[in-house]
Design a protein around this motif. Structure first.
Motif, mmCIF file in Angstrom:
data_model
loop_
_atom_site.group_PDB
_atom_site.id
_atom_site.type_symbol
_atom_site.label_atom_id
_atom_site.label_comp_id
_atom_site.label_asym_id
_atom_site.label_seq_id
_atom_site.Cartn_x
_atom_site.Cartn_y
_atom_site.Cartn_z
ATOM 1 N N GLU A 127 0.834 -1.204 0.000
ATOM 2 C CA GLU A 127 0.000 0.000 0.000
ATOM 3 C C GLU A 127 0.866 1.251 0.000
ATOM 4 O OE1 GLU A 127 -0.405 -2.416 2.491
ATOM 5 O OE2 GLU A 127 -2.037 -3.446 1.475
ATOM 6 N N GLY A 128 1.963 1.217 0.769
ATOM 7 C CA GLY A 128 2.873 2.354 0.822
ATOM 8 C C GLY A 128 3.543 2.605 -0.518
ATOM 9 N N LYS A 129 3.911 1.538 -1.194
ATOM 10 C CA LYS A 129 4.525 1.680 -2.526
ATOM 11 C C LYS A 129 3.514 2.236 -3.535
ATOM 12 C CE LYS A 129 8.032 -1.930 -2.027
ATOM 13 N NZ LYS A 129 7.761 -2.429 -0.674
ATOM 14 N N ASN A 130 2.258 1.780 -3.453
ATOM 15 C CA ASN A 130 1.219 2.306 -4.350
ATOM 16 C C ASN A 130 0.978 3.789 -4.093
ATOM 17 O OD1 ASN A 130 0.733 -0.080 -5.748
ATOM 18 N ND2 ASN A 130 -0.767 -0.781 -4.251
ATOM 19 N N LYS A 131 0.961 4.172 -2.817
ATOM 20 C CA LYS A 131 0.785 5.589 -2.478
ATOM 21 C C LYS A 131 1.960 6.398 -3.010
ATOM 22 C CE LYS A 131 0.240 8.768 1.346
ATOM 23 N NZ LYS A 131 0.923 9.091 2.568
ATOM 24 N N LEU A 132 3.164 5.876 -2.853
ATOM 25 C CA LEU A 132 4.355 6.562 -3.361
ATOM 26 C C LEU A 132 4.281 6.712 -4.880
ATOM 27 C CD1 LEU A 132 7.126 7.836 -2.882
ATOM 28 C CD2 LEU A 132 8.112 5.525 -2.988
ATOM 29 N N ALA A 133 3.821 5.690 -5.559
ATOM 30 C CA ALA A 133 3.681 5.756 -7.026
ATOM 31 C C ALA A 133 2.712 6.874 -7.416
ATOM 32 C CB ALA A 133 3.211 4.424 -7.585
ATOM 33 N N ARG A 134 1.589 6.984 -6.705
ATOM 34 C CA ARG A 134 0.629 8.067 -7.001
ATOM 35 C C ARG A 134 1.256 9.438 -6.747
ATOM 36 N NH1 ARG A 134 -2.695 4.351 -4.364
ATOM 37 N NH2 ARG A 134 -2.635 5.570 -2.427
ATOM 38 N N GLU A 135 2.067 9.558 -5.679
ATOM 39 C CA GLU A 135 2.732 10.828 -5.372
ATOM 40 C C GLU A 135 3.788 11.169 -6.435
ATOM 41 O OE1 GLU A 135 4.141 10.207 -1.380
ATOM 42 O OE2 GLU A 135 2.173 10.636 -0.506
ATOM 43 N N ILE A 136 4.469 10.155 -6.948
ATOM 44 C CA ILE A 136 5.452 10.378 -8.021
ATOM 45 C C ILE A 136 4.745 10.906 -9.262
ATOM 46 C CG2 ILE A 136 7.018 9.211 -9.637
ATOM 47 C CD1 ILE A 136 7.847 7.401 -7.255
ATOM 48 N N ILE A 137 3.600 10.313 -9.597
ATOM 49 C CA ILE A 137 2.822 10.775 -10.758
ATOM 50 C C ILE A 137 2.415 12.226 -10.554
ATOM 51 C CG2 ILE A 137 0.630 10.509 -11.988
ATOM 52 C CD1 ILE A 137 0.902 7.459 -11.507
ATOM 53 N N ALA A 138 1.948 12.554 -9.347
ATOM 54 C CA ALA A 138 1.516 13.934 -9.076
ATOM 55 C C ALA A 138 2.682 14.905 -9.234
ATOM 56 C CB ALA A 138 0.919 14.025 -7.673
ATOM 57 N N GLN A 139 3.859 14.547 -8.733
ATOM 58 C CA GLN A 139 5.025 15.432 -8.849
ATOM 59 C C GLN A 139 5.472 15.566 -10.302
ATOM 60 O OE1 GLN A 139 6.750 17.375 -6.616
ATOM 61 N NE2 GLN A 139 5.025 16.915 -5.269
ATOM 62 N N ALA A 140 5.458 14.463 -11.030
ATOM 63 C CA ALA A 140 5.910 14.493 -12.427
ATOM 64 C C ALA A 140 4.929 15.255 -13.312
ATOM 65 C CB ALA A 140 6.098 13.071 -12.950
ATOM 66 N N ASN A 141 3.665 15.311 -12.914
ATOM 67 C CA ASN A 141 2.654 15.994 -13.724
ATOM 68 C C ASN A 141 2.546 17.487 -13.455
ATOM 69 O OD1 ASN A 141 1.779 13.934 -15.397
ATOM 70 N ND2 ASN A 141 0.276 13.195 -13.931
ATOM 71 N N LYS A 142 3.237 17.976 -12.437
ATOM 72 C CA LYS A 142 3.186 19.416 -12.170
ATOM 73 C C LYS A 142 3.790 20.164 -13.351
ATOM 74 C CE LYS A 142 3.302 19.550 -7.157
ATOM 75 N NZ LYS A 142 4.080 19.976 -5.971
ATOM 76 N N PRO A 143 3.154 21.257 -13.766
ATOM 77 C CA PRO A 143 3.691 22.025 -14.906
ATOM 78 C C PRO A 143 5.107 22.537 -14.608
ATOM 79 C CG PRO A 143 1.486 22.770 -14.318
ATOM 80 C CD PRO A 143 1.909 21.828 -13.253
ATOM 81 N N PHE A 144 5.909 22.648 -15.647
ATOM 82 C CA PHE A 144 7.282 23.125 -15.487
ATOM 83 C C PHE A 144 7.351 24.643 -15.449
ATOM 84 C CE2 PHE A 144 8.057 18.949 -17.662
ATOM 85 C CZ PHE A 144 8.527 18.308 -16.531
ATOM 86 N N GLU A 145 6.362 25.297 -16.004
ATOM 87 C CA GLU A 145 6.332 26.749 -16.037
ATOM 88 C C GLU A 145 4.963 27.213 -15.556
ATOM 89 O OE1 GLU A 145 7.198 27.771 -20.080
ATOM 90 O OE2 GLU A 145 9.091 26.679 -20.054
ATOM 91 N N PRO A 146 4.904 28.413 -14.941
ATOM 92 C CA PRO A 146 3.599 28.904 -14.507
ATOM 93 C C PRO A 146 2.625 29.012 -15.687
ATOM 94 C CG PRO A 146 5.366 30.288 -13.654
ATOM 95 C CD PRO A 146 5.992 29.326 -14.606
ATOM 96 N N LYS A 147 1.408 28.669 -15.441
ATOM 97 C CA LYS A 147 0.320 28.723 -16.424
ATOM 98 C C LYS A 147 0.535 27.812 -17.632
ATOM 99 C CE LYS A 147 -0.964 33.403 -15.164
ATOM 100 N NZ LYS A 147 -1.210 34.769 -15.609
ATOM 101 N N ALA A 148 1.440 26.865 -17.511
ATOM 102 C CA ALA A 148 1.665 25.899 -18.600
ATOM 103 C C ALA A 148 0.792 24.668 -18.341
ATOM 104 C CB ALA A 148 3.130 25.500 -18.675
ATOM 105 N N ALA A 149 0.585 23.905 -19.370
ATOM 106 C CA ALA A 149 -0.192 22.666 -19.235
ATOM 107 C C ALA A 149 0.634 21.638 -18.467
ATOM 108 C CB ALA A 149 -0.548 22.124 -20.610
#
Length: 164
Positions: A127-149
């Motif tokens: 469960e901890g590894k699955n939660k970590l995987a979801r957190e990795i996805i969230a961090q990787a999906n953050k836009p690189f520039e303000p107001k960017a997709a």
């Protein structure tokens, strides 16, 4: 005068009954031909079925980005613990691969910060590894520039996970 013997009446001729087999055979063949033609016409006139569309729109193969291994100190509970992990990111398409590779220092920095904030006891369980995987996805999906997709990372697959 003696009467002539009566002429025998001609026997009523019974018409010969003809066989109806050829008629039934011709009708059977006609029904089969018309049925086949009707079915073929219906098949070609109908809009494409879901099955035909599914064959025409084959799913795209998955696109992956192999991440270099990470080695981080975990949050201290009693003693020093280290996490060494490697994983692969699944993304939507090749354009996402290029975008993430272009910003790889930012991606690695985000993920190092995330990984080093973890506690060993929390990420040892599935469960901890699955939660970590979801957190990795969230961090990787953050836009690189303000107001960017945002990016389109859809999965994380651990290929190595060692806590020592």
């Amino acid at each position: 005068m003696a009467k002539a013997p009566p002429k025998p009446e001609p026997k009523a001729q019974v018409p010969a009954v003809k066989s109806k087999k050829p008629l039934f055979l011709i009708l059977g063949v006609a029904v089969l031909v018309l049925g086949g033609a009707g079915t073929a016409g219906w098949y070609f006139i109908q809009p494409q079925s879901a099955h035909s569309r599914a064959n025409a729109e084959l799913p795209k193969p998955p696109v992956f980005i192999n991440m270099e291994p990470f080695t981080v100190n975990l949050q201290s509970e009693d003693s020093d613990k280290f996490l060494q992990t490697a994983f692969t990111l699944q993304v939507k398409d090749d354009a996402q691969v290029e975008l993430i590779k272009l910003h790889m220092p930012q991606v690695r920095s985000r993920l190092l910060m995330l990984l080093s904030s973890q506690k060993a006891a929390e990420i040892l369980t599935p469960e901890g590894k699955n939660k970590l995987a979801r957190e990795i996805i969230a961090q990787a999906n953050k836009p690189f520039e303000p107001k960017a997709a945002s990016q389109s990372v859809t999965g994380v697959f651990f290929t190595s996970f060692v806590i020592q």
